[in-house]
Design a protein around this motif. Structure first.
Motif, short mmCIF file in Angstrom:
data_model
loop_
_atom_site.label_atom_id
_atom_site.label_comp_id
_atom_site.label_asym_id
_atom_site.label_seq_id
_atom_site.Cartn_x
_atom_site.Cartn_y
_atom_site.Cartn_z
N ARG A 1 0.83 -1.21 0.00
CA ARG A 1 0.00 0.00 0.00
C ARG A 1 0.87 1.26 0.00
O ARG A 1 0.58 2.23 -0.69
CB ARG A 1 -0.94 0.00 1.21
CG ARG A 1 -2.23 -0.81 0.97
CD ARG A 1 -3.27 -0.57 2.05
NE ARG A 1 -2.86 -1.11 3.34
CZ ARG A 1 -3.16 -2.36 3.76
NH1 ARG A 1 -3.87 -3.17 2.99
NH2 ARG A 1 -2.74 -2.77 4.92
N LYS B 1 -3.42 -13.22 -5.31
CA LYS B 1 -4.71 -12.53 -5.15
C LYS B 1 -4.63 -11.47 -4.06
O LYS B 1 -5.20 -10.38 -4.20
CB LYS B 1 -5.82 -13.54 -4.87
CG LYS B 1 -6.16 -14.39 -6.11
CD LYS B 1 -7.46 -15.16 -5.96
CE LYS B 1 -7.78 -15.91 -7.25
NZ LYS B 1 -9.00 -16.71 -7.18
N GLU B 2 -3.89 -11.77 -3.00
CA GLU B 2 -3.71 -10.79 -1.92
C GLU B 2 -3.02 -9.53 -2.47
O GLU B 2 -3.44 -8.40 -2.17
CB GLU B 2 -2.88 -11.39 -0.79
CG GLU B 2 -2.67 -10.44 0.38
CD GLU B 2 -1.71 -11.01 1.41
OE1 GLU B 2 -2.15 -11.30 2.52
OE2 GLU B 2 -0.50 -11.16 1.09
N ILE C 1 -2.99 -8.32 -5.56
CA ILE C 1 -3.91 -7.56 -6.42
C ILE C 1 -5.01 -6.90 -5.58
O ILE C 1 -5.34 -5.72 -5.78
CB ILE C 1 -4.52 -8.48 -7.50
CG1 ILE C 1 -3.43 -9.05 -8.41
CG2 ILE C 1 -5.58 -7.72 -8.32
CD1 ILE C 1 -2.66 -8.04 -9.22
N GLN C 2 -5.58 -7.66 -4.63
CA GLN C 2 -6.66 -7.10 -3.82
C GLN C 2 -6.16 -5.92 -2.98
O GLN C 2 -6.86 -4.91 -2.81
CB GLN C 2 -7.28 -8.20 -2.95
CG GLN C 2 -8.19 -9.11 -3.77
CD GLN C 2 -8.52 -10.44 -3.08
OE1 GLN C 2 -7.74 -10.91 -2.24
NE2 GLN C 2 -9.64 -11.03 -3.44
N THR C 3 -4.94 -6.06 -2.45
CA THR C 3 -4.35 -4.96 -1.68
C THR C 3 -4.22 -3.70 -2.55
O THR C 3 -4.59 -2.59 -2.14
CB THR C 3 -2.95 -5.36 -1.17
OG1 THR C 3 -3.09 -6.52 -0.36
CG2 THR C 3 -2.32 -4.24 -0.37
N ARG D 1 -5.84 -3.05 -5.36
CA ARG D 1 -7.17 -2.57 -5.76
C ARG D 1 -7.90 -1.87 -4.60
O ARG D 1 -8.84 -1.10 -4.85
CB ARG D 1 -8.00 -3.74 -6.29
CG ARG D 1 -7.73 -4.04 -7.75
CD ARG D 1 -8.34 -2.97 -8.65
NE ARG D 1 -7.90 -3.06 -10.05
CZ ARG D 1 -7.03 -2.23 -10.62
NH1 ARG D 1 -6.47 -1.26 -9.93
NH2 ARG D 1 -6.71 -2.36 -11.89
N SER D 2 -7.46 -2.12 -3.36
CA SER D 2 -8.09 -1.42 -2.23
C SER D 2 -7.67 0.04 -2.17
O SER D 2 -8.29 0.84 -1.48
CB SER D 2 -7.74 -2.13 -0.91
OG SER D 2 -6.38 -1.89 -0.57
N ASP E 1 -7.52 2.31 -8.61
CA ASP E 1 -8.16 1.61 -9.73
C ASP E 1 -7.39 1.85 -11.04
O ASP E 1 -7.92 1.70 -12.14
CB ASP E 1 -9.62 2.04 -9.88
CG ASP E 1 -9.76 3.55 -10.09
OD1 ASP E 1 -8.71 4.24 -10.12
OD2 ASP E 1 -10.89 4.04 -10.21
N TRP F 1 -9.42 -14.24 -13.75
CA TRP F 1 -9.66 -13.45 -12.54
C TRP F 1 -8.99 -12.08 -12.67
O TRP F 1 -9.57 -11.04 -12.34
CB TRP F 1 -9.10 -14.22 -11.32
CG TRP F 1 -9.39 -13.57 -10.00
CD1 TRP F 1 -10.52 -13.68 -9.24
CD2 TRP F 1 -8.51 -12.70 -9.26
NE1 TRP F 1 -10.41 -12.94 -8.09
CE2 TRP F 1 -9.18 -12.32 -8.08
CE3 TRP F 1 -7.22 -12.19 -9.49
CZ2 TRP F 1 -8.61 -11.48 -7.12
CZ3 TRP F 1 -6.65 -11.35 -8.55
CH2 TRP F 1 -7.35 -11.00 -7.38
N LYS G 1 -10.15 -7.84 -12.76
CA LYS G 1 -9.56 -6.82 -11.87
C LYS G 1 -8.89 -5.68 -12.65
O LYS G 1 -8.17 -4.86 -12.06
CB LYS G 1 -8.52 -7.48 -10.94
CG LYS G 1 -9.10 -8.59 -10.06
CD LYS G 1 -10.11 -8.04 -9.06
CE LYS G 1 -10.72 -9.17 -8.24
NZ LYS G 1 -11.84 -8.68 -7.40
#
Lengths: 383, 383
Positions: free
Chosen positions: A182, A204-205, A207-209, A211-212, A215, A238, A242
């Motif tokens: 982050r 996935k973690e 990418i999700q981090t 994307r949080s 964008d 997937w 994203k």
């Protein structure tokens, strides 16, 4: 920085391998070393000097971590004009200060009448020894810089390219904890596309981090990290959801059949990186990847990279230009080609704290070529 | 010479097809015609003018004979510097003064900031209309001449080539009676390799006649004249005994399987000519011919030709550079690339009696590049 110590260590080895070893008596107090040339009007002089790039952050990809990168700084002088080049040598590619010094010591530019004989000179350099692509690139870059300066034009103009078409560069986010990721995404605020290293087991973690907190468009570099083509395809589907734009080197460079299957079925372009080295490797990748990532340190320099783009385009393949950690010297050289590519990953100079050149700028994430001749750099007094 | 009459005839047609038709009011008494450009600092001006080349001898190949060749002379002016180009249009290729004038009238160079934007400009020209390769080549050559002049360098230097490696050019002997053939061979005394046109039904007589007066290396151009692959192979074996070095376009450009078989079995290299047009045609010829004959008027100019050489070399194919009947303008442009090729057939300007340029020289049969910038030509007052 230990470049003076390294210089002394490797200059001795280099001199030992030289036919014209006496040229080494010209090494001066600054650590510059004249090789294989009598001083004389109209003769090219090659000099080189080791240097260590300090990384701002520990850098982790699927296979390793490191805090510095060894480079060799190269100069070719002709009639008072100096062309600058650089070999960047991350350890996993097999080159080092020692191998570069050994190779560069073998080069005799005195046999060539002038720097415009690029084709003869670079063919000679290429055929001198197998491998040593980063060291070869350093000579290629210095020679292009020199020849460009002698014409008074930057290379993008000599290649007929439009500087306004230089792409945005991605900024690389290494594999790390969510907290560090982050923070890095925030540091990457000026960049409009991020390159995310995957293949570390927490894809996935990662990418999700990201994307949080943003964008922005992302591309991913798996560095051969995925082992199964079906899982790879699932992951790519997937990733497409994203907002990922392409997938670099998803699986082993050796599995051509699996890659051809993956590329045929993938909803995102697949880009070869580890699977491609130089000019001769482009045509065999037809149908196996959607595109190629060209790096000067892998292919041997600007001349080879330009040919690779011509080949890839003739097969309707995508082209990305990438880099190693490097100073603004090698990055500015690669940037000369960037108006020809789809995507650029030219952040290698932004990751170091002791850049000894100024050249291409990144403004609001976009590669900004300047009007300076050659590769468009000034050397700073740092090195 | 009827170029003034042709100019009047086609300039009218061209003006009719122009959006910026009023630009044609700038046509002057010398027959020069300004197209599609306001006069202004930093704007490129395109002019063109029809011209007819008078052949010294009636020229016969397998399909036809003729005594003159229509060309279009092109100039692009930018800030007082003029780049010269030429479209050579032998009738069997389908272009003419009219088609070239129509095409050139559509071009608006005013939208481009400067002549260094070669990639943008030539992509625009290429995509404007399908075909018209000779007319496209005329713009490409003029733009290269202009950009080269603005850098002060000839293109062989900008491409990094060694002028000393420019090849010997062949001199073409058309299909004719033994008496005429013997006379032409004597005229070809300064040339060290002769190109013999075959496929006219008297192939062995042609070769035996030439061998009765010279033992120089010969190459042959069949212009698709042979119909059967077994007879073709027999003939190639016979030709090898007679000291022929390669065979150009032995059979129909359409018979790819037959050609692949012939190339695989041939003791001499086979070179594609009618079978190849431009950049996109190179990769599909792998395994079908041993090499390609590149002509600026077929491929669209110097930029396309340079790419084609890169592609052919990446497939380990031989490269020949050829030409149409043309002035020293187009021949000098092609010669800039000649250090890259195995064989050159650049005698097109030697076959005409009204060359309106001086440029590349042939000395003792060898292509001699000069140091002049761009394509290395001076315009003579003749045209």
């Amino acid at each position: 920085m230990n470049s003076r110590r390294d210089f002394l260590k490797y200059s001795g080895l280099a001199a030992g391998s030289l036919i014209t070893a006496s040229a080494f008596s010209g090494c001066d107090a600054s650590g510059q070393c004249k090789v294989s040339n009598r001083v004389g009007k109209g003769k090219m002089k090659l000099r080189f000097k080791p240097y260590d790039l300090q990384l701002k952050h520990v850098f982790t990809i699927a296979s390793n971590s490191r805090t510095s990168t060894p480079v060799m700084l190269v100069e070719i002088e002709y009639d008072g004009v100096i062309g600058y080049g650089e070999a960047s040598m991350p350890p996993y590619l097999g080159e080092s200060h020692k191998t570069a010094a050994d190779f560069l010591s073998k080069i005799n530019l005195e046999q060539f009448a002038n720097p415009f004989l690029l084709d003869d000179i670079l063919t000679y350099v290429d055929e001198l020894v197998a491998g040593n692509y980063a060291a070869k690139a350093s000579v290629d870059i210095a020679l292009h810089d020199l020849a460009g300066k002698l014409t008074g034009q930057p290379w993008y103009k000599l290649w007929g390219l439009n500087a306004a078409k230089a792409p945005h560069t991605s900024f690389t986010i290494g594999i790390d904890t969510p907290e560090v990721v982050r923070r890095k995404v925030k540091e990457a605020d000026p960049y409009n596309i991020l390159k995310v290293k995957l293949g570390g087991g927490n894809d996935k973690e990662m990418i999700q981090t990201i994307r949080s907190v943003t964008d922005k468009p992302l591309c991913v570099d798996v560095n051969q990290g995925w082992k199964d083509k079906y899982q790879a395809l699932d992951m790519i589907h997937w990733l497409k959801e994203k907002g990922i734009v392409f997938v670099e080197q998803p699986m082993s460079k050796k599995g051509l059949d699996e890659m051809a299957w993956l590329t045929e079925n993938s909803p995102l372009p697949t880009i070869a990186d580890e699977a491609i080295q130089t000019v001769k490797d482009v045509l065999p990748l037809k149908g196996i990847y959607s595109g190629i990532n060209i790096k000067l340190m892998k292919c041997g320099g600007m001349r080879a990279a330009h040919k690779m783009i011509t080949l890839a385009r003739s097969m309707n393949m995508k082209v990305m230009i990438g880099c190693m950690t490097a100073t603004s010297c090698a990055i500015s050289a690669a940037s000369q080609l960037s108006p020809l590519v789809d995507w650029a990953d030219l952040d290698g100079n932004l990751l170091i704290s002791n850049d000894c050149f100024e050249g291409v700028q990144i403004v609001n994430g976009k590669v900004i070529l300047n009007d300076k001749p050659g590769i468009g750099v000034n050397k700073l007094s740092l090195a």
